[in-house]
Each structure stands twice: as C-alpha cells, then as structure tokens.
Design a protein around this motif. Structure first.
Motif, mmCIF file in Angstrom:
data_model
loop_
_atom_site.group_PDB
_atom_site.id
_atom_site.type_symbol
_atom_site.label_atom_id
_atom_site.label_comp_id
_atom_site.label_asym_id
_atom_site.label_seq_id
_atom_site.Cartn_x
_atom_site.Cartn_y
_atom_site.Cartn_z
ATOM 1 N N GLU A 123 0.317 2.750 -10.416
ATOM 2 C CA GLU A 123 -0.585 2.688 -9.268
ATOM 3 C C GLU A 123 -1.790 1.797 -9.569
ATOM 4 N N VAL A 124 -2.143 0.962 -8.592
ATOM 5 C CA VAL A 124 -3.298 0.078 -8.713
ATOM 6 C C VAL A 124 -4.289 0.470 -7.620
ATOM 7 N N PHE A 125 -5.524 0.751 -8.009
ATOM 8 C CA PHE A 125 -6.526 1.236 -7.053
ATOM 9 C C PHE A 125 -7.302 0.085 -6.416
ATOM 10 N N LEU A 126 -7.446 0.149 -5.083
ATOM 11 C CA LEU A 126 -8.254 -0.801 -4.324
ATOM 12 C C LEU A 126 -9.382 -0.018 -3.649
ATOM 13 N N PRO A 127 -10.660 -0.285 -3.988
ATOM 14 C CA PRO A 127 -11.783 0.470 -3.408
ATOM 15 C C PRO A 127 -11.844 0.332 -1.889
ATOM 16 N N ILE A 161 0.847 -1.196 0.000
ATOM 17 C CA ILE A 161 0.000 0.000 0.000
ATOM 18 C C ILE A 161 0.885 1.249 0.000
ATOM 19 N N SER A 162 0.682 2.102 -1.013
ATOM 20 C CA SER A 162 1.444 3.352 -1.093
ATOM 21 C C SER A 162 0.739 4.485 -0.356
ATOM 22 N N TYR A 220 -4.157 3.216 -2.797
ATOM 23 C CA TYR A 220 -3.354 3.068 -3.996
ATOM 24 C C TYR A 220 -2.205 2.118 -3.681
ATOM 25 N N LEU A 221 -2.066 1.123 -4.528
ATOM 26 C CA LEU A 221 -1.065 0.082 -4.323
ATOM 27 C C LEU A 221 0.069 0.253 -5.323
#
Length: 277
Positions: free
Chosen positions: A29-33, A12-13, A21-22
């Motif tokens: 960046e990969v988004f996690l709701p 997790i960033s 945002y991962l």
C-alpha cells in the motif's frame, strides 16, 4: 514495474479521511495524503504519483512533479546540512539526501550542484550523488560524426564546457565553438564532432554543414518580419552583436544572409539588412 523514486500510475484501493491508499503492487500500500487527493477521485480510479519513502520508511505518494526522478541528472540546491550529509530540494515536500561520501566536491548550504538521483541499496531511499564519474563512461562511445545528441552542462573548464552526452558519457564543447550562454545544469542539443582514440568526445552546438545555414536563414527572416523588415546587422557588423542576436558566428551569419540575398529575399548593406519589397 512500480518503482520508488519515479512517477507511476497507481489505482486507488481505498479513500479515507486522511487520504487514499494506492495499490503499489510489490511495494504494498502507498499512502497519498488527503490534501493531494482531488475530490472527485474514488476507489478504482488511477492517479499519476511520484513515490518515495517517508521518514519511517513507508511508501508515500505525491501528485507534485519532482525536479528529477531516480536515474536522472538535475541541478539541485542544498537546503540544509546535517551530520549525515546535505538535504537537497527536489520540488516536493520531501528533500533528498546527498551522503557525505557521495559529495564531490563537498557541498555547502544554499549552493546548487549537478547530481544524479539513485536508490540506496540498503534503505531503498532516494539519494543524490555529485560524484558523476561513477555513473558515466561505463560503455564504449559509439557515436557517428555529426550525430545529434542530448547534452547537460556539467562544469566549466579551462578549455570549454564539460557536458554529459545522452546521460552516458562525458564530452567537451570548446570555448571557440560556443556562441550562446551556457550554465551548469542546462539541457540542450548538440552534435558529435569527433570521438578520439583515447575515448574523449568533442561536441559542437551548431548543426554542421548547410543545414545549419538554412536554419539560421529562417531565423533571420523571422527576425526581419518581427522588426518591420529591417535589422541593424550587415556583413561588416561587429561579431559580438551577431553572436548576441543569433547565437552564431559572423562567418555563419554572412553565409546565411548571402544565401537569402541570392534568393532575392533581402538587401545587404555594410551594417544592416532589409527585406526586399
């Protein structure tokens, strides 16, 4: 390497009101709701997520476990048809598309099909294909006789069941060797019976040789213990009753109970067996 269409462990960033945002490395960046982010997690923690592209093509994550990942075979149900193909349920909020040119046979809404998941080269979106021939039999079969293999039931034919062996080759389990229920998409163990000169592979479901009989004997003893030391299945019983109870042939059942009798563990009658007291 971080891969779309698969489960990855990402750090997790940043955590915000919308979610997290991962760090997807080369994916960015990969988004996690937020609804999928556990409350105790914060920047610097790692999470196991499945990564896919959203409708806008952005890398998105979910903590839900999909039915299958890229490169895997799975039995999936068609949720809806569209002008571009069939949308199939993979167990997460995002459906996977099976394009029309990847459908063999043509798919129908509400029906399930065995497919392989792949990444489209152009869009990098996760897609499904029921044209299984394009993924299999790409290498020479190199199996040993009676080698244990992983099977996926692909179809029922006039001769038996068409199966996928170790996700690499097609094979056939003939009807006269089947003593258990089989259905499309089922995953089970099997054994190589032979690889013919034309490359076709015959497979059996029961372990060949005495090992099979020993395993069956252990199952019979367990069943006797679970049923008060008595089973209404002897050496003259109906083969269908034996098949239903132990998923084996009458010949193998008779060998197994014969071995238990010689060991002094059971009594055998025409239509029953019992534990020796």
């Amino acid at each position: 390497m971080i891969m779309l269409g698969s489960i990855n462990s990402l750090m997790i960033s940043e955590v915000c009101a919308e979610g997290a945002y991962l760090d997807g490395k080369e994916l960015g960046e990969v988004f996690l709701p937020a609804q999928e982010l556990e409350e105790h997690l914060e920047a610097g923690d790692s999470v196991q997520v499945f990564i896919f592209q959203d409708a806008q093509g952005h890398p998105t994550a979910t903590t839900k476990t999909p039915i299958a990942q890229v490169g895997q075979f799975a039995l999936l149900r068609v949720k809806a048809l569209s002008t571009v193909g069939a949308f199939m349920d993979i167990g997460i909020d995002k459906d996977v598309l099976a394009p029309f040119n990847e459908q063999k046979p043509k798919m129908r809404e509400g029906h399930s099909y065995l497919v392989r998941l792949y990444l489209d080269n152009a869009s990098k979106r996760l897609c499904a294909s029921s044209n299984l021939n394009k993924f299999l039999n790409k290498t020479e079969p190199n199996y040993s006789k009676f080698e244990e293999v992983d099977l996926i039931v692909a179809a029922k034919t006039d001769l038996g069941y068409k199966v996928i062996i170790n996700e690499q080759h097609f094979g056939v389990v003939f009807f006269n060797t089947v003593f258990k229920r089989m259905f499309m998409g089922q995953k089970l163990k099997g054994y190589i019976k032979s690889v013919r000169e034309d490359g076709k592979i015959d497979v059996v479901l029961e372990k060949p040789g005495m090992g099979k009989v020993v395993d069956l004997g252990e199952q019979i003893l367990q069943a006797l213990n679970d049923n008060g030391g008595y089973l209404p299945l002897g050496d003259k019983s109906d083969p269908e009753q034996i098949k239903k109870a132990f998923a084996t042939s009458k010949a193998n059942y008779k060998k197994a109970i014969g071995g238990l009798f010689k060991q002094g563990k059971i009594n055998i009658e025409a239509k029953s067996i019992s534990l020796k007291k």
